[in-house]
Write an enzyme that holds these catalytic residues in place. Structure first.
Site: not given
Ligand code: UDP
Length: 337
Positions: A38, A60, A64, A84, A89, A101, A173, A177, A203
């Protein structure tokens, strides 16, 4: 088309971060960066590889872009893993640091991919925390100013507990978060995992996408202005944001990662200069020399009225403060197109 002063480029930006950090040595450290393809992830991976660190970039590619780091792929210290993080993993190599991130972050995506966003920030955060716990690695979770929702205190300090509409379009979201933050603290309390949380405020910088649902306000306005298209101002443009240049953000994230006193802390990382969206549009129109019209469109649901961080905690704990002003930052993006 008139393009005004250009003072920054990518390599200058990366060198600036290193200088501002006091030239630390990254050789021999291995970083896992989830969401490494990303906008912020690419900057972070590029910086770390340039400084001699080993980097595992996991993404994934939902938002990005692999082309972001095509140059890095030739570097033996850099590996890309197409995965993903909401699926588990395991890694055989040692991992010293984890930057988590991975998540779509554009409000236009909240409507289309709410479950994917929730999975990345809840299951994904648990998997990233499991990796950090298994490897004894330090983890930084990138949370967001959105945990404050439509905030009621300005500038907003970390102690403000939030005003979030759980059922609204941004709920997927904001609430995931918030859950991600709670998970970090749960792992610290129950398993002793070394975690810290960055609450990132808007940002921007080169490599940020302007297209489709990925487009955030600054690259969208720049692209509209450069193409002579109408600039789409949502609402009357009186809503505010505080825009942090990407090199300042990356420096803040690295300082937070390396700070021994930041274990278990949440810290606002953003620029403390508040700007109305209409003023931003005027600034970009003038910096590009564009004669684009302003098109006023309906304000999206739950679009926060003001967003302005209190960064005194970051200044005190991390000896960090942003350095790049909005005029300079925007000029660097106009140069990149
Ligand atoms: N915005 C706008 N026009 C656009 C895109 C965004 O006026 O084409 C506004 C949006 O309504 C918000 C602000 O710009 O008030 C920042 O939007 P962005 O999508 O960058 O991120 P947000 O801060 O809302 O998460």
């Amino acid at each position: 088309m008139l393009v005004k002063t250009v003072t920054l480029d990518l390599s200058e930006g990366l060198e600036g971060i290193h200088r501002n950090l006091g030239n630390p040595d990254y050789h021999g450290s291995r970083f896992l960066v989830t969401g490494g393809a990303g906008f912020l992830g690419t900057w972070l991976c590029s910086f770390l590889v340039n400084q001699g660190a080993d980097v595992l970039c996991l993404d994934n590619l939902s938002s990005g872009l692999r082309e972001n780091f095509s140059r890095l792929e030739k570097n033996p210290r850099f590996s890309f893993i197409l995965h993903d993080i909401s699926e588990p993993i395991h890694f055989r190599q040692n991992i010293d640091y984890v930057f988590h991130l991975a998540s779509r972050a554009s409000p236009l995506e909240f409507d289309k991919f709410p479950l994917e966003i929730i999975r990345a920030n809840t299951l994904g955060t648990m998997h990233a925390l499991d990796i950090a716990t298994e490897h004894g690695a330090r983890l930084l979770f990138t949370s967001t100013s959105e945990v404050y929702g439509n905030a009621g205190i300005f500038p907003t300090p970390e102690t403000y507990l939030g005003n979030v509409h759980t059922l609204g379009i941004r709920g997927c979201y904001d609430e995931s978060k918030r859950m991600g933050e709670a998970l970090c603290l749960a792992y610290l309390r129950e398993k002793g995992t070394d975690v810290r949380i960055a609450r990132i405020f808007n940002t921007y910088g080169p490599l940020m996408r302007a297209d489709g649902v990925y487009g955030r306000v600054i690259p969208r306005f720049i692209s509209q202005a450069l193409n002579g298209e109408p600039m789409t101002i949502f609402g009357d443009g009186s809503q505010t944001r505080s825009f942090c240049y990407v090199t300042d953000q990356v420096e803040g994230l690295l300082r937070l990662l390396y700070s021994d006193s930041a274990k278990g802390e949440a810290v606002n990382i953003g620029n403390d200069k508040e700007l109305a969206i209409l003023s931003l549009a005027e600034l970009i129109r003038s910096a590009t020399g564009s004669s684009s019209e302003f098109n006023f469109e309906p304000l999206p649901e739950d679009d926060p009225v003001r967003r302005w961080p209190d960064i005194s905690k970051a200044m005190r704990l991390l000896q960090w403060r942003p350095k790049v002003n909005i005029e300079t930052g925007i000029a660097s993006m106009i140069q990149k197109g």
